[in-house]
Design a protein around this motif. Structure first.
Motif, PDB file in Angstrom:
ATOM      1  N   LEU A 535      28.604 -61.963   0.568  1.00 24.87           N
ATOM      2  CA  LEU A 535      28.146 -62.077  -1.012  1.00 24.87           C
ATOM      3  C   LEU A 535      28.396 -61.316  -1.018  1.00 24.87           C
ATOM      4  O   LEU A 535      29.349 -60.098  -2.751  1.00 24.87           O
ATOM      5  CB  LEU A 535      27.568 -62.827  -1.628  1.00 24.87           C
ATOM      6  N   ILE A 536      27.478 -60.244  -1.013  1.00 25.53           N
ATOM      7  CA  ILE A 536      27.663 -59.003  -1.503  1.00 25.53           C
ATOM      8  C   ILE A 536      28.473 -58.189  -1.314  1.00 25.53           C
ATOM      9  O   ILE A 536      28.922 -57.555  -2.671  1.00 25.53           O
ATOM     10  CB  ILE A 536      25.949 -58.511  -0.732  1.00 25.53           C
ATOM     11  N   ALA A 537      28.989 -57.694   0.207  1.00 26.57           N
ATOM     12  CA  ALA A 537      30.260 -57.135  -0.366  1.00 26.57           C
ATOM     13  C   ALA A 537      31.654 -57.825  -0.777  1.00 26.57           C
ATOM     14  O   ALA A 537      32.444 -57.176  -1.449  1.00 26.57           O
ATOM     15  CB  ALA A 537      30.738 -57.597   1.212  1.00 26.57           C
ATOM     16  N   THR A 538      31.357 -59.301  -1.265  1.00 24.89           N
ATOM     17  CA  THR A 538      32.360 -59.512  -1.875  1.00 24.89           C
ATOM     18  C   THR A 538      32.607 -58.900  -3.866  1.00 24.89           C
ATOM     19  O   THR A 538      33.311 -59.316  -3.700  1.00 24.89           O
ATOM     20  CB  THR A 538      32.477 -61.191  -2.430  1.00 24.89           C
ATOM     21  N   VAL A 539      31.163 -58.541  -4.065  1.00 22.92           N
ATOM     22  CA  VAL A 539      31.231 -57.756  -5.151  1.00 22.92           C
ATOM     23  C   VAL A 539      32.358 -57.022  -5.852  1.00 22.92           C
ATOM     24  O   VAL A 539      32.499 -56.769  -6.028  1.00 22.92           O
ATOM     25  CB  VAL A 539      29.503 -58.057  -5.924  1.00 22.92           C
ATOM     26  N   SER A 540      32.359 -56.171  -4.058  1.00 21.13           N
ATOM     27  CA  SER A 540      32.727 -54.758  -4.579  1.00 21.13           C
ATOM     28  C   SER A 540      34.339 -55.059  -4.366  1.00 21.13           C
ATOM     29  O   SER A 540      34.983 -54.582  -5.174  1.00 21.13           O
ATOM     30  CB  SER A 540      33.030 -54.102  -2.520  1.00 21.13           C
ATOM     31  N   LEU A 541      34.720 -56.391  -3.594  1.00 22.07           N
ATOM     32  CA  LEU A 541      35.891 -56.550  -4.032  1.00 22.07           C
ATOM     33  C   LEU A 541      36.317 -57.193  -5.986  1.00 22.07           C
ATOM     34  O   LEU A 541      37.311 -56.686  -6.513  1.00 22.07           O
ATOM     35  CB  LEU A 541      36.264 -57.672  -3.158  1.00 22.07           C
ATOM     36  N   VAL A 542      35.336 -57.876  -6.166  1.00 24.20           N
ATOM     37  CA  VAL A 542      35.321 -58.457  -7.555  1.00 24.20           C
ATOM     38  C   VAL A 542      35.193 -56.815  -8.780  1.00 24.20           C
ATOM     39  O   VAL A 542      36.279 -56.713  -9.334  1.00 24.20           O
ATOM     40  CB  VAL A 542      34.684 -58.815  -8.199  1.00 24.20           C
ATOM     41  N   LEU A 581      53.122 -58.576 -12.117  1.00 29.59           N
ATOM     42  CA  LEU A 581      52.445 -59.208 -11.083  1.00 29.59           C
ATOM     43  C   LEU A 581      52.871 -59.039  -9.546  1.00 29.59           C
ATOM     44  O   LEU A 581      51.700 -58.808  -8.585  1.00 29.59           O
ATOM     45  CB  LEU A 581      52.051 -60.626 -11.042  1.00 29.59           C
ATOM     46  N   THR A 582      53.613 -58.642  -9.215  1.00 32.38           N
ATOM     47  CA  THR A 582      53.793 -57.678  -7.566  1.00 32.38           C
ATOM     48  C   THR A 582      53.112 -56.776  -7.250  1.00 32.38           C
ATOM     49  O   THR A 582      52.807 -56.165  -6.393  1.00 32.38           O
ATOM     50  CB  THR A 582      55.732 -57.851  -7.245  1.00 32.38           C
ATOM     51  N   GLU A 583      53.439 -55.726  -8.618  1.00 33.50           N
ATOM     52  CA  GLU A 583      53.045 -54.352  -8.438  1.00 33.50           C
ATOM     53  C   GLU A 583      51.816 -54.279  -8.146  1.00 33.50           C
ATOM     54  O   GLU A 583      50.952 -54.018  -7.579  1.00 33.50           O
ATOM     55  CB  GLU A 583      53.104 -53.141  -9.829  1.00 33.50           C
ATOM     56  N   ALA A 584      50.201 -55.322  -8.987  1.00 34.43           N
ATOM     57  CA  ALA A 584      49.160 -55.778  -8.560  1.00 34.43           C
ATOM     58  C   ALA A 584      48.809 -56.250  -7.139  1.00 34.43           C
ATOM     59  O   ALA A 584      47.954 -55.505  -6.381  1.00 34.43           O
ATOM     60  CB  ALA A 584      48.912 -56.294  -9.761  1.00 34.43           C
ATOM     61  N   MET A 585      49.727 -57.052  -6.752  1.00 33.12           N
ATOM     62  CA  MET A 585      49.100 -57.916  -5.529  1.00 33.12           C
ATOM     63  C   MET A 585      49.933 -56.718  -3.783  1.00 33.12           C
ATOM     64  O   MET A 585      49.716 -56.667  -3.104  1.00 33.12           O
ATOM     65  CB  MET A 585      50.602 -58.310  -5.425  1.00 33.12           C
ATOM     66  N   ALA A 629      44.353 -62.558  -3.449  1.00 33.45           N
ATOM     67  CA  ALA A 629      43.714 -63.365  -4.737  1.00 33.45           C
ATOM     68  C   ALA A 629      43.311 -62.365  -5.471  1.00 33.45           C
ATOM     69  O   ALA A 629      43.180 -62.847  -6.321  1.00 33.45           O
ATOM     70  CB  ALA A 629      42.539 -64.463  -3.768  1.00 33.45           C
ATOM     71  N   THR A 630      42.991 -60.826  -5.109  1.00 32.94           N
ATOM     72  CA  THR A 630      41.792 -60.133  -6.150  1.00 32.94           C
ATOM     73  C   THR A 630      43.025 -59.914  -7.025  1.00 32.94           C
ATOM     74  O   THR A 630      42.928 -59.683  -8.130  1.00 32.94           O
ATOM     75  CB  THR A 630      41.613 -59.532  -5.520  1.00 32.94           C
ATOM     76  N   GLY A 631      43.985 -59.790  -6.809  1.00 36.90           N
ATOM     77  CA  GLY A 631      45.484 -58.996  -6.877  1.00 36.90           C
ATOM     78  C   GLY A 631      46.079 -59.979  -8.241  1.00 36.90           C
ATOM     79  O   GLY A 631      46.469 -59.327  -9.401  1.00 36.90           O
ATOM     80  N   PHE A 636      47.170 -61.028 -12.989  1.00 39.51           N
ATOM     81  CA  PHE A 636      48.187 -62.441 -14.373  1.00 39.51           C
ATOM     82  C   PHE A 636      47.409 -61.796 -15.547  1.00 39.51           C
ATOM     83  O   PHE A 636      49.076 -62.153 -16.018  1.00 39.51           O
ATOM     84  CB  PHE A 636      47.374 -62.843 -14.146  1.00 39.51           C
ATOM     85  N   MET A 637      46.567 -61.453 -15.720  1.00 40.76           N
ATOM     86  CA  MET A 637      46.696 -61.281 -17.637  1.00 40.76           C
ATOM     87  C   MET A 637      47.273 -59.705 -17.838  1.00 40.76           C
ATOM     88  O   MET A 637      48.174 -59.971 -18.754  1.00 40.76           O
ATOM     89  CB  MET A 637      45.104 -60.296 -17.444  1.00 40.76           C
ATOM     90  N   PRO A 638      46.924 -58.639 -17.418  1.00 41.58           N
ATOM     91  CA  PRO A 638      48.160 -57.081 -17.068  1.00 41.58           C
ATOM     92  C   PRO A 638      49.499 -58.007 -17.396  1.00 41.58           C
ATOM     93  O   PRO A 638      50.937 -57.830 -18.194  1.00 41.58           O
ATOM     94  CB  PRO A 638      48.381 -56.572 -16.689  1.00 41.58           C
ATOM     95  N   ALA A 639      50.198 -58.932 -15.930  1.00 43.31           N
ATOM     96  CA  ALA A 639      51.587 -59.147 -15.995  1.00 43.31           C
ATOM     97  C   ALA A 639      51.948 -60.193 -17.054  1.00 43.31           C
ATOM     98  O   ALA A 639      53.260 -60.274 -17.505  1.00 43.31           O
ATOM     99  CB  ALA A 639      51.580 -59.685 -14.530  1.00 43.31           C
ATOM    100  N   ARG A 640      51.143 -61.219 -17.636  1.00 41.24           N
ATOM    101  CA  ARG A 640      50.731 -62.143 -18.415  1.00 41.24           C
ATOM    102  C   ARG A 640      50.987 -61.634 -20.090  1.00 41.24           C
ATOM    103  O   ARG A 640      52.811 -61.276 -20.883  1.00 41.24           O
ATOM    104  CB  ARG A 640      50.386 -63.027 -18.637  1.00 41.24           C
ATOM    105  N   THR A 641      50.826 -59.945 -20.208  1.00 43.40           N
ATOM    106  CA  THR A 641      50.509 -59.379 -21.090  1.00 43.40           C
ATOM    107  C   THR A 641      51.765 -58.365 -21.230  1.00 43.40           C
ATOM    108  O   THR A 641      53.156 -58.780 -22.482  1.00 43.40           O
ATOM    109  CB  THR A 641      49.866 -57.945 -21.669  1.00 43.40           C
ATOM    110  N   ALA A 642      52.418 -58.035 -20.306  1.00 43.65           N
ATOM    111  CA  ALA A 642      54.263 -57.668 -20.400  1.00 43.65           C
ATOM    112  C   ALA A 642      55.376 -58.700 -20.684  1.00 43.65           C
ATOM    113  O   ALA A 642      56.099 -58.324 -21.125  1.00 43.65           O
ATOM    114  CB  ALA A 642      53.868 -56.871 -18.762  1.00 43.65           C
TER     115      ALA A 642
END
Length: 654
Positions: A535-542, A581-585, A629-631, A636-642
Motif C-alpha cells: 500500500l505504501i508503494a501504491t501511494v507512489s503510483l497515485v 487518453l492514449t497519450e496518458a496511457m 489503470a493510473t493512466g 480520463f478527466m483531461p481527455a474528457r475536458t479536451a
C-alpha cells in the motif's frame, strides 16, 4: 424545375453570453441565406460584422441560438455533436487565414487527417495525400513541417486537407489575408479552378477586391445581410499553377473511423509530444517508475518472507500440535500420557486426529544392506494428519494395525537406499530390528521438519505392530501429534487439551507445542507487513498518476488549436478523448515498463546481498496493470475536458 438549395438558413440568430452574469450579445440577427451546389459565394463584411460566426455555423462548428439551418433538406441544428462531426468530415473542407496546420505533423500528415477520421486505410491516405500535394505544386514537400513552408505553401496544404475527403463545400475564411499578393492570387486561382470543377465555395473576406472575384457576393453588416448580388464572369487568376485534377472521391468518408488506425495515430502523436517535452515527460515518468518499482520490490520481499513461513507450515502443518509429558514446575516425576488420556482428547469437537507416535533409529536390513534408520510407528491416518500423499502403493489400514500385521511403507530416499534401481519394491521384505516387514508402498518426497531428520529417510510401520514387534519395551508414545479440526480451531483446541489434562492429572505435567499457532501468527504478521508495504508503494503510483493528470491538463491547454483543427476536419468527441487518453496511457505504460526493469534490477541487487526476495509474475503484472489503470483513471478527466471543448473556442486558442 427549381433545384432546392444545398445550404439554407432561415431566420438564424446567434447570441453569446447571458449566463453567469455576463451580458447577452446577439451577433447574427435573423439571417436568411440559400446557397446552391456549385456556387462560388463570397461573404464580405468588415471586422465584427458576423461573417466568421456565419461561417462557423455553416461548417457545423457552432450552432444557431435560434432559427433553422438545412443542409440538403436536413435540419443541421437538430444534429448532435457526433452527427455534426460526420457532416464536417463528409462534406466540408475548411481553409483558414492562419492555415491552422498542426505544427508537429508533416505536410502529408496534415493532409491525411480528415481521411484518418473517415476510416481510409493508411496506404490509401498516404497515396491520396501525396497526389493532392503534387497537383497543388507541393511535390517533394510532404515530409516537411509547416514551419519549413512559406505562407502560400502552407495555405496550399490547407486546401489539400480540405479536399482530402472530397470537399463538396469549401469554407475559406480570409484565405488570402496572411499572404502576399502573388501567393494570394495563386490561392484565388485554385479556388476558381475548384469552383469550375463543381465544388461549392463559400469565401469569407473583408477585402472587396477579393470578394469581387466570386460569382456571387453576399454583404453582411452588423449581423444582417444587407446585399446579395450576382457577379459577372469571374476574374481570371494570375497564378501560373495549373488547376489540380482531383482524384475521384470514394465512399471512405461514409465509413466509421477504424479503431486501430486512430489508436496508432494517437500513439504516434503522443510519442512526438513526449519527445518535444523531454524534461517534463521524464519527471512525470519518474513518479510512475518509482511507484511500479516499489510495488514490485516490496511485494517480492514480502513474498520471500511469506514463502519461508509457508515452507515451515507445509512441513509442520497448519493445524498440528505436539503433546508430551514433562516434570511439573512444582516438582515431581514427569507426567505420563496414557491411552485413556488420548481417548478423552479424541472426543473433543475441536480436534480431528490424535496420533501417538513411537520412533527411534534402529538397524534395518535388506539383503546385505544394513542401515540405521528412524522407524516411525503411527496409526493408519498418518498421511491425513501430515497431509502427505503415498506415491506408490498404499498405507496400512486400521484393521491391519489392530491385527499387528507387519507392513512397512518406505520414505522416498529409503526406497533408493534399500532397493536401488527397483521401480516397484512392493512385496519385498525388510528386516526391522529382528522382525520381517513386507513393503506395501512408498511415500511422496517431503523433506525434513525444521532441525529434524528428513522424513524421506524414514520407514513407516503400524503403531500396534511397532509396539509388539519392534518397540517391545516402550510403555507410552514418544510424543503425540494432535491435529485441530481447522486452522481456526488451533487456539481453542489447545485450550481444550489443557483443560482436559488438568482435570485428569490434577497438575500440569504435560507440554503442548503449538507449532501451528506460532506459524499462523508469523504468517499473518508477514502478510500484513507485505500488504502495508504494497500500500505504501501504491501511494507512489497515485502521486505519479496525479502528475500525469497535471501534465495532461497542461497539454490540453497548450494544444487547444490542434484540438479545434481535429474537430474541424471531422474528429468526434470520442476521437479526441481517445487521443488524449492514449497519450496518458502511453506515458504511464512507458513508466510501467521502465518501473518493471528498475524493480527487477533492485531485486536482483537485494538477492545478491542475501535478502529473501521472490519475484512474482503476478506481482509484476499487478504493478504494470496499476500503472495502466493510473493512466486510464488520471488521464480520463483531461481527455474528457479536451473532448468537450467547443470547436470554435478551441480554434481560437493559442
Amino acid at each position: 424545375m427549381v433545384t432546392p438549395p444545398l445550404i439554407e438558413l432561415r431566420g438564424v440568430r446567434k447570441r453569446y453570453g447571458g449566463s453567469g452574469g455576463q451580458p447577452e450579445v446577439e451577433v447574427l440577427h435573423g439571417i436568411d441565406l440559400a446557397v446552391h451546389a456549385g456556387e462560388f459565394v463570397a461573404i464580405v463584411g468588415a471586422s465584427g460584422s458576423g461573417k466568421s460566426t456565419l461561417m462557423n455555423l455553416l461548417g457545423g462548428l457552432d450552432r444557431p441560438s435560434s432559427g433553422s439551418y438545412f443542409f440538403e433538406g436536413r435540419d443541421v441544428a437538430a444534429l448532435d455533436a457526433d452527427a455534426l462531426a460526420a457532416l464536417r468530415r463528409q462534406t466540408f473542407g475548411f481553409v483558414f487565414q492562419g492555415y491552422h496546420l498542426i505544427g508537429s505533423e508533416t505536410a502529408g500528415e496534415n493532409v491525411e487527417l480528415p481521411a484518418l477520421y473517415a476510416g481510409l486505410p493508411a496506404e490509401e491516405r498516404a497515396r491520396r495525400a501525396q497526389a493532392l500535394l503534387d497537383q497543388l505544386g507541393l511535390d517533394g514537400k510532404a515530409q516537411l513541417r509547416p514551419h519549413q513552408l512559406s505562407g502560400g505553401q502552407q495555405q496550399r496544404v490547407a486546401i489539400a486537407r480540405a479536399l482530402m475527403n472530397g470537399g463538396r463545400v469549401l469554407l475559406a475564411d480570409e484565405p488570402t489575408g496572411a499572404l502576399d499578393s502573388a501567393s494570394g492570387a495563386e490561392v484565388m486561382a485554385l479556388l476558381h479552378a475548384l469552383a469550375d470543377r463543381g465544388h461549392t465555395i463559400v469565401l469569407i473576406t473583408h477585402d472587396r477586391e477579393v470578394a469581387a472575384q466570386a460569382r456571387r457576393v453576399v454583404e453582411i453588416r452588423d449581423g444582417c445581410i444587407v446585399a446579395d448580388r450576382m457577379n459577372g464572369a469571374p476574374v481570371a487568376g494570375t497564378s501560373p499553377v495549373a488547376a489540380p485534377a482531383l482524384p475521384p472521391q470514394d465512399d471512405a468518408q461514409a465509413r466509421r473511423a477504424t479503431f486501430f488506425s486512430e489508436l496508432g495515430e494517437a500513439a504516434r502523436t503522443a510519442s512526438r509530444g513526449m519527445g518535444r517535452n523531454r524534461l517534463r515527460t521524464g519527471l512525470t515518468l519518474l513518479g510512475i517508475v518509482i511507484g511500479v518499482a516499489s510495488v514490485i520490490v516490496m511485494l517480492a520481499i514480502g513474498e520471500g518472507a511469506r514463502q519461508r513461513v509457508v515452507e515451515q507450515m507445509g512441513t509442520l502443518g497448519t493445524t498440528i500440535m505436539y503433546l508430551g509429558g514433562r516434570a511439573p514446575d512444582t516438582g515431581g516425576p514427569p507426567g505420563l500420557i496414557t491411552e485413556e488420556d488420548l481417548a478423552a482428547l479424541a472426543e473433543l469437537p475441536e480436534i480431528a486426529y490424535v496420533m501417538p507416535v513411537i520412533g527411534d533409529p534402529i538397524p534395518v536390513r535388506q539383503g546385505r544392506v544394513e542401515r540405521q534408520v528412524y522407524v516411525f510407528a503411527a496409526q493408519h491416518f498418518m498421511p491425513d494428519v501430515h497431509q502427505w500423499k503415498v506415491a506408490l502403493g498404499r498405507y496400512h489400514t486400521e484393521a491391519e494395525d489392530r491385527a499387528l500385521t507387519p507392513l512397512v511403507v518406505l520414505g522416498h530416499r529409503a526406497q533408493q537406499h534399500f532397493f536401488p534401481g527397483v521401480a516397484d519394491p512392493r512385496g519385498r521384505q525388510l528386516l526391522i530390528g529382528d522382525s520381517p516387514f513386507e513393503v506395501i508402498g512408498t511415500m511422496a518426497e517431503r523433506g525434513a521438519e525444521s532441525g529434524a531428520q528428513s522424513y524421506d529417510d524414514m520407514v513407516f510401520i503400524p503403531y500396534s505392530a511397532g509396539r509388539a514387534r519392534v518397540y517391545r519395551v516402550q510403555t507410552q508414545p514418544d510424543y503425540t501429534v494432535i491435529a485441530a479440526a481447522s486452522p481456526e480451531q488451533v487456539g481453542p483446541a489447545e485450550q481444550a487439551i489443557r483443560r482436559v489434562l488438568l482435570a485428569r492429572h490434577g497438575r500440569e505435567d504435560f507440554a503442548i507445542s503449538n507449532a501451528a499457532a506460532r506459524l499462523q501468527a508469523e504468517a499473518e504478521t508477514r502478510r500484513s507487513m507485505t500488504m502495508m508495504l504494497g500500500l505504501i508503494a501504491t501511494v507512489s503510483l497515485v502521486v505519479g498518476g496525479i502528475g500525469v493528470m497535471n501534465v495532461m491538463l497542461m497539454t490540453v491547454r497548450e494544444r487547444l488549436r490542434e484540438i479545434g483543427i481535429r474537430m474541424a476536419v471531422g474528429a468526434r468527441r470520442r476521437d479526441v478523448q481517445r487521443q488524449f487518453l492514449t497519450e496518458a496511457m502511453l506515458l504511464t505504460l512507458a513508466g510501467g515498463v521502465a518501473g518493471v526493469g528498475v524493480g527487477l534490477a533492485v531485486g536482483i541487487g537485494l538477492i545478491a546481498a542475501g535478502a529473501a526476495v521472490v519475484f512474482s509474475v503476478s506481482a509484476m503484472l499487478l504493478a504494470f496493470g496499476c500503472a495502466a489503470a493510473t493512466g486510464l483513471v488520471f488521464g480520463f478527466m483531461p481527455a474528457r475536458t479536451a473532448a468537450r471543448l467547443d470547436p470554435v473556442v478551441a480554434l481560437a486558442g493559442e
